[in-house]
Design a protein around this motif. Sequence first.
Motif, PDB file in Angstrom:
ATOM      1  N   GLN A  83       0.811  -1.211   0.000  1.00  0.00           N
ATOM      2  CA  GLN A  83       0.000   0.000   0.000  1.00  0.00           C
ATOM      3  C   GLN A  83       0.849   1.269   0.000  1.00  0.00           C
ATOM      4  N   LYS A 121       1.726   2.175  -3.534  1.00  0.00           N
ATOM      5  CA  LYS A 121       0.550   2.644  -4.278  1.00  0.00           C
ATOM      6  C   LYS A 121       0.151   4.047  -3.834  1.00  0.00           C
ATOM      7  N   ASP A 122       0.215   4.287  -2.534  1.00  0.00           N
ATOM      8  CA  ASP A 122      -0.134   5.614  -2.021  1.00  0.00           C
ATOM      9  C   ASP A 122       0.825   6.679  -2.546  1.00  0.00           C
ATOM     10  N   VAL A 141      -0.035   7.330  -6.252  1.00  0.00           N
ATOM     11  CA  VAL A 141      -1.262   8.126  -6.394  1.00  0.00           C
ATOM     12  C   VAL A 141      -0.994   9.588  -6.032  1.00  0.00           C
ATOM     13  N   ASP A 157      -2.956  -2.897 -11.103  1.00  0.00           N
ATOM     14  CA  ASP A 157      -3.835  -2.286 -10.106  1.00  0.00           C
ATOM     15  C   ASP A 157      -3.400  -0.865  -9.778  1.00  0.00           C
ATOM     16  N   ARG A 217      -4.049   1.489 -12.765  1.00  0.00           N
ATOM     17  CA  ARG A 217      -5.469   1.845 -12.892  1.00  0.00           C
ATOM     18  C   ARG A 217      -5.824   3.004 -11.973  1.00  0.00           C
ATOM     19  N   ARG A 218      -5.268   2.986 -10.793  1.00  0.00           N
ATOM     20  CA  ARG A 218      -5.534   4.086  -9.852  1.00  0.00           C
ATOM     21  C   ARG A 218      -4.930   5.395 -10.364  1.00  0.00           C
ATOM     22  N   GLU A 220      -7.089   6.766 -13.224  1.00  0.00           N
ATOM     23  CA  GLU A 220      -8.309   7.419 -12.727  1.00  0.00           C
ATOM     24  C   GLU A 220      -8.071   8.888 -12.395  1.00  0.00           C
TER      25      GLU A 220
END
Length: 308
Positions: free
Chosen positions: A122, A125-126, A129, A169, A172-173, A176
């Motif tokens: 995570q 990913k954070d 993003v 995954d 994709r974030r 978005e």
Amino acid sequence: MKRRNFLQQGALAGLSALALGGVSSAAQAAPKESSTAGKPFNLDYAPHDGMFKNSGGADFLDQIKYMYDQGFRSIEDNGLLGRDVAMQEKIGSLLAQKNMTMGVFVVDTGNNWKTSLATGKQEFKDAFVATCKKSVETAKRVNAKWATVVPGYFDRTLPMGVQTAHVVDALRRGAEILEPHGIVMVLEPLSDNPDLFLRTAEQSYEICKAVNSPSCKILYDIYHMQRNTGNLIPVMDLCWDEIAYIQIGDNPGRKEPGTGEINYRNIFKHLHQKGYKGVCGMEHGNFGKGAEGELALIKAYRDADNFL
């Protein structure tokens, strides 16, 4: 007329004719040379900061003006995200004034050169993003449409399919966030070392299809693809519908076209025939040193761009 005077006058006349002939030849050649100076290229090549520092000056803004005067109509700036806001705005203003295009900058999370997105953790990913959100604001200041994404290194504790799912995954974030603003992250398969997760255009193609977003495409860096797979034009054609950006560098050496083994005139001709209207980033160093090397680089691009 005495023979000696006749010979002297004849010799002078001959020298004059040669001189006039030389001037005439130079005059005939000059328009051809001047006709290309500052003329836009057939493809849209994009230099970067430092490439023309000897000819344009140390200030990047002055270099951009010099680039424009040489016929370039785009730039790219990998480190744009790290520039202060005031400089980003100055770059954006100058590009708008010159009607120039901003090519890629790097979505630099600080994790690009370590095992990160492939882990599925995570924290990575954070960070991705958050950097995508920051990239949107940066892109607006310079009217940028493309941003380079590097997923990091392999996680050798996980099966390849699981790592790929983790990367998809995360992307994709990111898509978005970028898609509503018309920004495209371009995935760059690299050849710098064997630990990098993303290595080929075919692998990138598979990931883009899985992400399934207009904001996730391929950056086809010809230098890296020559080193990793070769077969440049056929692979390019196979992956074409997912390629949004091209970068250049000859191999070996990663310098301008004509300094290595790649037939860039043929590749540029192929891109032109395919109707490619995007940016071709000059992602390489200068073969020669100083201002002379910079002029040689421009000539190399004029030669490789002479495919019509």
